[in-house]
Design a protein around this motif. Sequence first.
Motif, short mmCIF file in Angstrom:
data_model
loop_
_atom_site.label_atom_id
_atom_site.label_comp_id
_atom_site.label_asym_id
_atom_site.label_seq_id
_atom_site.Cartn_x
_atom_site.Cartn_y
_atom_site.Cartn_z
N ALA A 176 0.84 -1.19 0.00
CA ALA A 176 0.00 0.00 0.00
C ALA A 176 0.88 1.24 0.00
O ALA A 176 1.99 1.24 0.54
CB ALA A 176 -0.91 0.00 1.22
N THR A 177 0.35 2.29 -0.62
CA THR A 177 1.05 3.57 -0.63
C THR A 177 0.10 4.70 -0.26
O THR A 177 -1.12 4.58 -0.38
CB THR A 177 1.64 3.89 -2.03
N VAL A 178 0.69 5.80 0.19
CA VAL A 178 0.00 7.08 0.38
C VAL A 178 0.90 8.11 -0.27
O VAL A 178 2.11 8.16 0.02
CB VAL A 178 -0.21 7.41 1.87
N ASP A 179 0.35 8.91 -1.16
CA ASP A 179 1.13 9.91 -1.89
C ASP A 179 2.39 9.30 -2.51
O ASP A 179 3.48 9.87 -2.43
CB ASP A 179 1.52 11.07 -0.97
N GLU A 180 2.23 8.12 -3.08
CA GLU A 180 3.31 7.37 -3.75
C GLU A 180 4.42 6.90 -2.81
O GLU A 180 5.45 6.42 -3.26
CB GLU A 180 3.88 8.17 -4.92
N ASN A 181 4.22 7.01 -1.51
CA ASN A 181 5.19 6.52 -0.53
C ASN A 181 4.70 5.18 0.02
O ASN A 181 3.57 5.07 0.50
CB ASN A 181 5.35 7.51 0.63
N LEU A 182 5.56 4.17 -0.03
CA LEU A 182 5.24 2.84 0.46
C LEU A 182 5.01 2.88 1.97
O LEU A 182 5.85 3.38 2.72
CB LEU A 182 6.38 1.87 0.14
N ILE A 183 3.85 2.41 2.41
CA ILE A 183 3.56 2.38 3.85
C ILE A 183 3.40 0.96 4.38
O ILE A 183 3.42 0.75 5.59
CB ILE A 183 2.30 3.21 4.20
N SER A 184 3.23 0.00 3.48
CA SER A 184 3.05 -1.38 3.90
C SER A 184 3.35 -2.29 2.73
O SER A 184 3.06 -1.95 1.59
CB SER A 184 1.61 -1.60 4.37
N CYS A 185 3.97 -3.45 3.01
CA CYS A 185 4.16 -4.45 1.95
C CYS A 185 4.34 -5.81 2.59
O CYS A 185 4.70 -5.91 3.76
CB CYS A 185 5.34 -4.11 1.05
N VAL A 186 4.07 -6.83 1.81
CA VAL A 186 4.26 -8.19 2.29
C VAL A 186 5.74 -8.49 2.36
O VAL A 186 6.54 -7.95 1.59
CB VAL A 186 3.54 -9.24 1.41
N THR A 187 6.09 -9.34 3.29
CA THR A 187 7.47 -9.82 3.40
C THR A 187 7.50 -11.21 2.78
O THR A 187 6.83 -12.10 3.26
CB THR A 187 7.89 -9.89 4.88
N PRO A 188 8.24 -11.36 1.68
CA PRO A 188 8.28 -12.69 1.06
C PRO A 188 8.98 -13.69 1.94
O PRO A 188 9.89 -13.35 2.70
CB PRO A 188 9.05 -12.46 -0.23
N THR A 189 8.55 -14.93 1.84
CA THR A 189 9.23 -16.01 2.55
C THR A 189 9.78 -16.96 1.51
O THR A 189 9.23 -17.08 0.41
CB THR A 189 8.27 -16.78 3.48
N PHE A 190 10.86 -17.58 1.82
CA PHE A 190 11.51 -18.48 0.88
C PHE A 190 11.66 -19.85 1.52
O PHE A 190 12.13 -19.95 2.65
CB PHE A 190 12.90 -17.94 0.51
N ASP A 191 11.25 -20.88 0.80
CA ASP A 191 11.45 -22.24 1.26
C ASP A 191 12.86 -22.68 0.88
O ASP A 191 13.22 -22.66 -0.30
CB ASP A 191 10.42 -23.19 0.63
N LEU A 192 13.65 -23.07 1.85
CA LEU A 192 15.04 -23.44 1.60
C LEU A 192 15.23 -24.95 1.63
O LEU A 192 16.36 -25.41 1.76
CB LEU A 192 15.94 -22.75 2.62
N ASP A 193 14.17 -25.72 1.51
CA ASP A 193 14.28 -27.17 1.53
C ASP A 193 14.94 -27.70 0.30
O ASP A 193 14.78 -27.32 -0.78
CB ASP A 193 12.90 -27.83 1.67
#
Length: 133
Positions: A116-133
């Motif tokens: 999500a952004t407000v005035d083109e500034n990022l205020i929230s984003c998902v944190t990707p997770t990586f499976d290392l198996d």
Amino acid sequence: MEIKNGTKELNGKTYFEYLQKWESGNTEILYLREEDGVVYQYEECCEKETIRYNSKFKKGQTWKTASGQGEYKILTYKGSLKTPFCEYKNLMAIEAALKNGTFMFYYLKGHGYIGATVDENLISCVTPTFDLD
């Protein structure tokens, strides 16, 4: 940052619970569920659901929140968003004019919420997770 925090039953329906941690340090809880191509958000203020997205909506579609105090609009299905992790393309971008400001929410088909952004500034984003198996 958004953290998936299990599920919760509200008014006989099961929602995914998300903890939203904002830059200000505030934490809010968001409840979402999907049924037949429609994503619903439970609004604690009025104990009703707001449509967050309907797969039948086209670019330019607008709709009101359950409280009637806010409005959503689909701006594009070809949006992009740069996060600290990567730059996403071909995102659905929804403008949300709510009582506490105007936000842009970004979603990736097959994945869901990206940020999500407000005035083109990022205020929230998902944190990707990586499976290392």
